[in-house]
Design a protein around this motif. Structure first.
Motif, PDB file in Angstrom:
ATOM      1  N   LEU A  96     -37.794  51.011-100.646  1.00  0.00           N
ATOM      2  CA  LEU A  96     -36.956  51.260-101.832  1.00  0.00           C
ATOM      3  C   LEU A  96     -36.424  52.679-101.691  1.00  0.00           C
ATOM      4  O   LEU A  96     -37.204  53.632-101.657  1.00  0.00           O
ATOM      5  CB  LEU A  96     -37.820  51.204-103.085  1.00  0.00           C
ATOM      6  N   LEU A  97     -35.122  52.821-101.557  1.00  0.00           N
ATOM      7  CA  LEU A  97     -34.533  54.156-101.432  1.00  0.00           C
ATOM      8  C   LEU A  97     -33.763  54.469-102.706  1.00  0.00           C
ATOM      9  O   LEU A  97     -32.774  53.803-103.012  1.00  0.00           O
ATOM     10  CB  LEU A  97     -33.536  54.206-100.264  1.00  0.00           C
ATOM     11  N   GLY A  98     -34.194  55.466-103.431  1.00  0.00           N
ATOM     12  CA  GLY A  98     -33.478  55.824-104.652  1.00  0.00           C
ATOM     13  C   GLY A  98     -32.130  56.460-104.316  1.00  0.00           C
ATOM     14  O   GLY A  98     -32.034  57.263-103.382  1.00  0.00           O
ATOM     15  N   ARG A  99     -31.103  56.075-105.073  1.00  0.00           N
ATOM     16  CA  ARG A  99     -29.769  56.648-104.819  1.00  0.00           C
ATOM     17  C   ARG A  99     -29.722  58.130-105.129  1.00  0.00           C
ATOM     18  O   ARG A  99     -28.811  58.837-104.726  1.00  0.00           O
ATOM     19  CB  ARG A  99     -28.719  55.943-105.681  1.00  0.00           C
ATOM     20  N   GLU A 100     -30.716  58.603-105.933  1.00  0.00           N
ATOM     21  CA  GLU A 100     -30.694  59.998-106.346  1.00  0.00           C
ATOM     22  C   GLU A 100     -31.198  60.943-105.252  1.00  0.00           C
ATOM     23  O   GLU A 100     -31.145  62.156-105.414  1.00  0.00           O
ATOM     24  CB  GLU A 100     -31.548  60.188-107.623  1.00  0.00           C
ATOM     25  N   PRO A 111     -31.534  64.625 -90.075  1.00  0.00           N
ATOM     26  CA  PRO A 111     -30.387  63.991 -90.740  1.00  0.00           C
ATOM     27  C   PRO A 111     -30.780  62.694 -91.430  1.00  0.00           C
ATOM     28  O   PRO A 111     -30.587  61.608 -90.889  1.00  0.00           O
ATOM     29  CB  PRO A 111     -29.408  63.746 -89.578  1.00  0.00           C
ATOM     30  N   GLY A 112     -31.311  62.792 -92.643  1.00  0.00           N
ATOM     31  CA  GLY A 112     -31.729  61.600 -93.400  1.00  0.00           C
ATOM     32  C   GLY A 112     -30.570  60.649 -93.632  1.00  0.00           C
ATOM     33  O   GLY A 112     -30.722  59.436 -93.619  1.00  0.00           O
ATOM     34  N   GLY A 113     -29.397  61.216 -93.837  1.00  0.00           N
ATOM     35  CA  GLY A 113     -28.163  60.454 -94.042  1.00  0.00           C
ATOM     36  C   GLY A 113     -27.052  61.459 -94.243  1.00  0.00           C
ATOM     37  O   GLY A 113     -27.330  62.620 -94.585  1.00  0.00           O
ATOM     38  N   PRO A 114     -25.796  61.035 -94.067  1.00  0.00           N
ATOM     39  CA  PRO A 114     -24.698  62.013 -94.188  1.00  0.00           C
ATOM     40  C   PRO A 114     -24.626  62.657 -95.566  1.00  0.00           C
ATOM     41  O   PRO A 114     -24.286  63.840 -95.687  1.00  0.00           O
ATOM     42  CB  PRO A 114     -23.436  61.201 -93.882  1.00  0.00           C
ATOM     43  N   ALA A 115     -24.987  61.879 -96.626  1.00  0.00           N
ATOM     44  CA  ALA A 115     -24.892  62.447 -97.978  1.00  0.00           C
ATOM     45  C   ALA A 115     -25.868  63.618 -98.117  1.00  0.00           C
ATOM     46  O   ALA A 115     -25.567  64.613 -98.782  1.00  0.00           O
ATOM     47  CB  ALA A 115     -25.190  61.375 -99.021  1.00  0.00           C
ATOM     48  N   ILE A 116     -27.040  63.517 -97.480  1.00  0.00           N
ATOM     49  CA  ILE A 116     -28.038  64.594 -97.556  1.00  0.00           C
ATOM     50  C   ILE A 116     -27.514  65.820 -96.811  1.00  0.00           C
ATOM     51  O   ILE A 116     -27.581  66.954 -97.312  1.00  0.00           O
ATOM     52  CB  ILE A 116     -29.394  64.110 -96.975  1.00  0.00           C
ATOM     53  N   THR A 163     -20.219  46.528 -93.745  1.00  0.00           N
ATOM     54  CA  THR A 163     -19.139  47.064 -92.903  1.00  0.00           C
ATOM     55  C   THR A 163     -18.731  48.449 -93.404  1.00  0.00           C
ATOM     56  O   THR A 163     -18.534  49.376 -92.610  1.00  0.00           O
ATOM     57  CB  THR A 163     -17.920  46.097 -92.919  1.00  0.00           C
ATOM     58  N   ARG A 164     -18.626  48.596 -94.741  1.00  0.00           N
ATOM     59  CA  ARG A 164     -18.279  49.912 -95.322  1.00  0.00           C
ATOM     60  C   ARG A 164     -19.386  50.927 -94.993  1.00  0.00           C
ATOM     61  O   ARG A 164     -19.122  52.042 -94.548  1.00  0.00           O
ATOM     62  CB  ARG A 164     -18.177  49.819 -96.856  1.00  0.00           C
ATOM     63  N   LEU A 165     -20.636  50.495 -95.207  1.00  0.00           N
ATOM     64  CA  LEU A 165     -21.769  51.409 -94.977  1.00  0.00           C
ATOM     65  C   LEU A 165     -21.858  51.852 -93.515  1.00  0.00           C
ATOM     66  O   LEU A 165     -22.211  52.995 -93.228  1.00  0.00           O
ATOM     67  CB  LEU A 165     -23.083  50.722 -95.366  1.00  0.00           C
TER      68      LEU A 165
HETATM   69  C1  LIG Z   1     -24.562  56.817 -96.047  1.00  0.00           C
HETATM   70  C2  LIG Z   1     -24.870  56.590 -97.537  1.00  0.00           C
HETATM   71  C3  LIG Z   1     -26.010  55.578 -97.647  1.00  0.00           C
HETATM   72  C4  LIG Z   1     -23.647  55.964 -98.191  1.00  0.00           C
HETATM   73  O1  LIG Z   1     -22.543  56.854 -98.097  1.00  0.00           O
HETATM   74  P1  LIG Z   1     -21.760  57.321 -99.408  1.00  0.00           P
HETATM   75  O2  LIG Z   1     -20.730  58.306 -99.008  1.00  0.00           O
HETATM   76  O3  LIG Z   1     -22.770  57.728-100.413  1.00  0.00           O
HETATM   77  O4  LIG Z   1     -20.962  56.030 -99.781  1.00  0.00           O
HETATM   78  P2  LIG Z   1     -21.008  55.278-101.117  1.00  0.00           P
HETATM   79  O5  LIG Z   1     -21.417  56.143-102.256  1.00  0.00           O
HETATM   80  O6  LIG Z   1     -19.657  54.607-101.231  1.00  0.00           O
HETATM   81  O7  LIG Z   1     -22.113  54.206-100.861  1.00  0.00           O
HETATM   82  C5  LIG Z   1     -21.855  53.072-100.084  1.00  0.00           C
HETATM   83  C6  LIG Z   1     -22.593  51.903-100.696  1.00  0.00           C
HETATM   84  O8  LIG Z   1     -23.990  52.074-100.464  1.00  0.00           O
HETATM   85  C7  LIG Z   1     -24.676  52.013-101.697  1.00  0.00           C
HETATM   86  N1  LIG Z   1     -25.836  52.879-101.634  1.00  0.00           N
HETATM   87  C8  LIG Z   1     -25.896  54.190-101.338  1.00  0.00           C
HETATM   88  N2  LIG Z   1     -27.153  54.625-101.401  1.00  0.00           N
HETATM   89  C9  LIG Z   1     -27.911  53.560-101.701  1.00  0.00           C
HETATM   90  C10 LIG Z   1     -29.308  53.364-101.892  1.00  0.00           C
HETATM   91  N3  LIG Z   1     -30.162  54.355-101.758  1.00  0.00           N
HETATM   92  N4  LIG Z   1     -29.735  52.122-102.222  1.00  0.00           N
HETATM   93  C11 LIG Z   1     -28.859  51.092-102.365  1.00  0.00           C
HETATM   94  N5  LIG Z   1     -27.550  51.226-102.170  1.00  0.00           N
HETATM   95  C12 LIG Z   1     -27.068  52.432-101.861  1.00  0.00           C
HETATM   96  C13 LIG Z   1     -23.672  52.458-102.724  1.00  0.00           C
HETATM   97  O9  LIG Z   1     -24.024  51.990-103.983  1.00  0.00           O
HETATM   98  C14 LIG Z   1     -22.395  51.840-102.207  1.00  0.00           C
HETATM   99  O10 LIG Z   1     -22.330  50.489-102.566  1.00  0.00           O
HETATM  100  P3  LIG Z   1     -20.909  49.754-102.775  1.00  0.00           P
HETATM  101  O11 LIG Z   1     -20.187  50.528-103.839  1.00  0.00           O
HETATM  102  O12 LIG Z   1     -21.235  48.361-103.172  1.00  0.00           O
HETATM  103  O13 LIG Z   1     -20.193  49.841-101.446  1.00  0.00           O
HETATM  104  C15 LIG Z   1     -25.208  57.932 -98.223  1.00  0.00           C
HETATM  105  O14 LIG Z   1     -25.337  57.737 -99.598  1.00  0.00           O
HETATM  106  C16 LIG Z   1     -26.468  58.593 -97.709  1.00  0.00           C
HETATM  107  O15 LIG Z   1     -26.453  59.271 -96.694  1.00  0.00           O
HETATM  108  N6  LIG Z   1     -27.561  58.400 -98.465  1.00  0.00           N
HETATM  109  C17 LIG Z   1     -28.886  58.915 -98.085  1.00  0.00           C
HETATM  110  C18 LIG Z   1     -29.606  57.870 -97.289  1.00  0.00           C
HETATM  111  C19 LIG Z   1     -31.070  58.046 -97.430  1.00  0.00           C
HETATM  112  O16 LIG Z   1     -31.609  57.826 -98.490  1.00  0.00           O
HETATM  113  N7  LIG Z   1     -31.741  58.488 -96.341  1.00  0.00           N
HETATM  114  C20 LIG Z   1     -33.132  58.896 -96.331  1.00  0.00           C
HETATM  115  C21 LIG Z   1     -34.074  57.819 -96.429  1.00  0.00           C
HETATM  116  S1  LIG Z   1     -34.725  57.523 -94.861  1.00  0.00           S
HETATM  117  C22 LIG Z   1     -36.094  56.573 -95.037  1.00  0.00           C
HETATM  118  O17 LIG Z   1     -36.570  56.391 -96.106  1.00  0.00           O
HETATM  119  C23 LIG Z   1     -36.686  55.912 -93.865  1.00  0.00           C
HETATM  120  C24 LIG Z   1     -36.142  55.969 -92.625  1.00  0.00           C
HETATM  121  C25 LIG Z   1     -36.669  55.287 -91.450  1.00  0.00           C
HETATM  122  C26 LIG Z   1     -35.925  55.393 -90.288  1.00  0.00           C
HETATM  123  C27 LIG Z   1     -36.311  54.803 -89.103  1.00  0.00           C
HETATM  124  C28 LIG Z   1     -37.492  54.062 -89.066  1.00  0.00           C
HETATM  125  O18 LIG Z   1     -37.875  53.505 -87.908  1.00  0.00           O
HETATM  126  C29 LIG Z   1     -38.252  53.923 -90.249  1.00  0.00           C
HETATM  127  C30 LIG Z   1     -37.836  54.554 -91.433  1.00  0.00           C
END
Ligand SMILES: CC(C)(COP(=O)(O)OP(=O)(O)OC[C@H]1O[C@@H](n2cnc3c(N)ncnc32)[C@H](O)[C@@H]1OP(=O)(O)O)[C@@H](O)C(=O)NCCC(=O)NCCSC(=O)/C=C/c1ccc(O)cc1
Length: 393
Positions: free
Chosen positions: A266-270, A309-314, A57-59
């Motif tokens: 597997l998506l690295g948080r980094e 737009p890979g994700g908002p953080a990017i 829900t948060r995500l």
């Molecule tokens: C929207 C995110 C995911 C979260 O927003 P945030 O502002 O960073 O918020 P938080 O830091 O509070 O994170 C929310 C929660 O998500 C978790 N999280 C945050 N990234 C992670 C993480 N990579 N692992 C696993 N937990 C995490 C984070 O630990 C946290 O967990 P929790 O504290 O328990 O709520 C943000 O980090 C973001 O935009 N990250 C980049 C996403 C990303 O890697 N995108 C590119 C990869 S795209 C790809 O590989 C394939 C795409 C695809 C698309 C369509 C298709 O058909 C096929 C394939």
């Protein structure tokens, strides 16, 4: 000679330039409202874990996605309940569904694009097909070419498993083909579905929740060529230079493995940080590709930005590192809001948004940026970039 970056001397090398002549898109029938996603996903997968539910829900809020389209629907789960359970060998079923869906979406996107282009399918000489959602012989490019009744001598190529950078890689390959085959017209089609990686929530796979909250399905299409026939074809963008670069030792940051259970990600948080640390040097190199061998400071706010737009953080990290004004990534943020991260397709939706923005600005007499960057980041980590000119300003 055009110029950008606020410096008159920063001019663009003129060579054989490829034009984008039309854009198209298509989606599966299932439109998912983000507000309803969590309840539906947990019900469909019989998951009752309250912590996972809260996390998703948060995500769902932080991804900024509002709507997107998915192939997965109640009917598929009724016919294949095994797809909603962990530990089931379901690759065959997933690929069967995916192959039919991606071809259908690619056909629809291509038809819509060719209609907008205004010339017949018979004028297509080359096909570039991009997908990370299928694995079969013969590959998807042949299935698409046959369904569109393209000439049997159309030269085909498929780019598989390029992930999110696949759309820009496809533009780069189509540009090379167009520039080396005078008179050619290249159809680029992209098509993706997340059904191969659909999984029930699991505390050991937190990145699956990121995917559930962020990724979408769909298709895109582009017709490209040099020397447009004016009066018949309407060039939208000119693709000036294209470069690709991978970052050493980042191959584990985005990993996808095809297993008996489907594709497991597997998506690295980094990832956002890795992109932030390398984006400036890459963009500078790309901008310099267009310069006359001289070094100049580029003002990125004088350019348009078409970024995957890979994700908002990017998006946020790139915006802050390059000191971009808040409106610079509007086209990317809007694509993310409307369609989620639909992998290779998304750049095509972003380009459509840029054209729409230009049309509005033109109508209201506002100035617009002529030169800009088309960018995507994918597994590898691989950066793909194209220096482009918006011909609609
Ligand atoms: C929207 C995110 C995911 C979260 O927003 P945030 O502002 O960073 O918020 P938080 O830091 O509070 O994170 C929310 C929660 O998500 C978790 N999280 C945050 N990234 C992670 C993480 N990579 N692992 C696993 N937990 C995490 C984070 O630990 C946290 O967990 P929790 O504290 O328990 O709520 C943000 O980090 C973001 O935009 N990250 C980049 C996403 C990303 O890697 N995108 C590119 C990869 S795209 C790809 O590989 C394939 C795409 C695809 C698309 C369509 C298709 O058909 C096929 C394939």
């Amino acid at each position: 000679m055009g110029s950008f970056g606020g410096a008159e001397s920063f001019s663009i090398k003129r060579g054989k330039a490829t034009n984008i002549l039309a854009l198209g898109k298509a989606f599966p029938k299932q439109l998912v409202m983000q507000d309803l996603l969590v309840d539906g996903y947990f019900r469909n997968t019989n998951c009752t874990d309250p912590d996972l539910k809260k996390k998703l829900t948060r995500l769902c809020k932080t991804t900024t996605v509002k709507t997107r389209y998915l192939v997965m629907c109640d009917e598929i789960l009724e016919n294949h309940p095994e797809l909603a359970r962990d530990g089931q060998p379901t690759l065959r079923q997933r690929l069967e569904i995916s192959h039919e869906a991606v071809t259908e979406m690619a056909i629809e996107a291509s038809r819509s694009c060719v209609k907008a282009w205004g010339r017949p399918f018979a004028a297509i000489t080359h096909l570039v097909y991009v997908s990370s959602s299928e694995a079969r012989f013969p590959s998807g490019d042949l299935h698409l070419a046959r369904a569109l009744r393209l000439n049997p001598d159309v030269s085909r190529v498929m780019l598989a498993f390029a992930g999110c950078s696949g759309g820009v890689a496809g533009l780069r390959v189509a540009k090379d083909i167009a520039e080396n085959n005078p008179g050619s017209r290249v159809l680029l089609a992209t098509s993706e579905t997340t059904i191969v990686g659909f999984r029930p929530p699991n505390p050991h796979r937190p990145y699956d929740l990121v995917g559930a909250a962020l990724f979408g399905d769909g298709a895109g299409a582009v017709v490209l060529g040099t020397d447009p026939i004016l009066g018949t074809e309407t060039p939208m963008f000119e693709l000036s230079s294209a470069i690709q670069q991978y970052l050493p030792d980042t191959d584990k940051t985005i990993q996808g493995e095809l297993t008996e259970e489907g594709i497991s990600f597997l998506l690295g948080r980094e990832l956002p940080l890795v992109i932030e640390n390398h984006v400036e040097a890459f963009c500078k190199k790309l901008a310099m590709e267009g310069a006359r061998g001289e070094s100049h400071d580029v003002n990125y706010n004088d350019m348009f930005w078409a970024m995957h737009p890979g994700g908002p953080a990017i998006l946020n990290k790139v915006e802050s590192r390059l000191r971009l004004c808040p409106d610079k990534l509007n086209a990317s943020r809007q694509a993310l809001r409307d369609y989620g991260n639909a992998s290779s397709n998304t750049i095509i939706y972003v380009l459509e948004n840029i054209i729409e923005e230009s049309r509005k600005k033109k109508e209201s007499g506002e100035s617009d940026c002529e030169w800009g960057l088309i960018l995507a980041f994918g597994p590898g980590i691989t950066f793909e970039g194209i220096l482009a000119r918006n011909l609609m300003v």
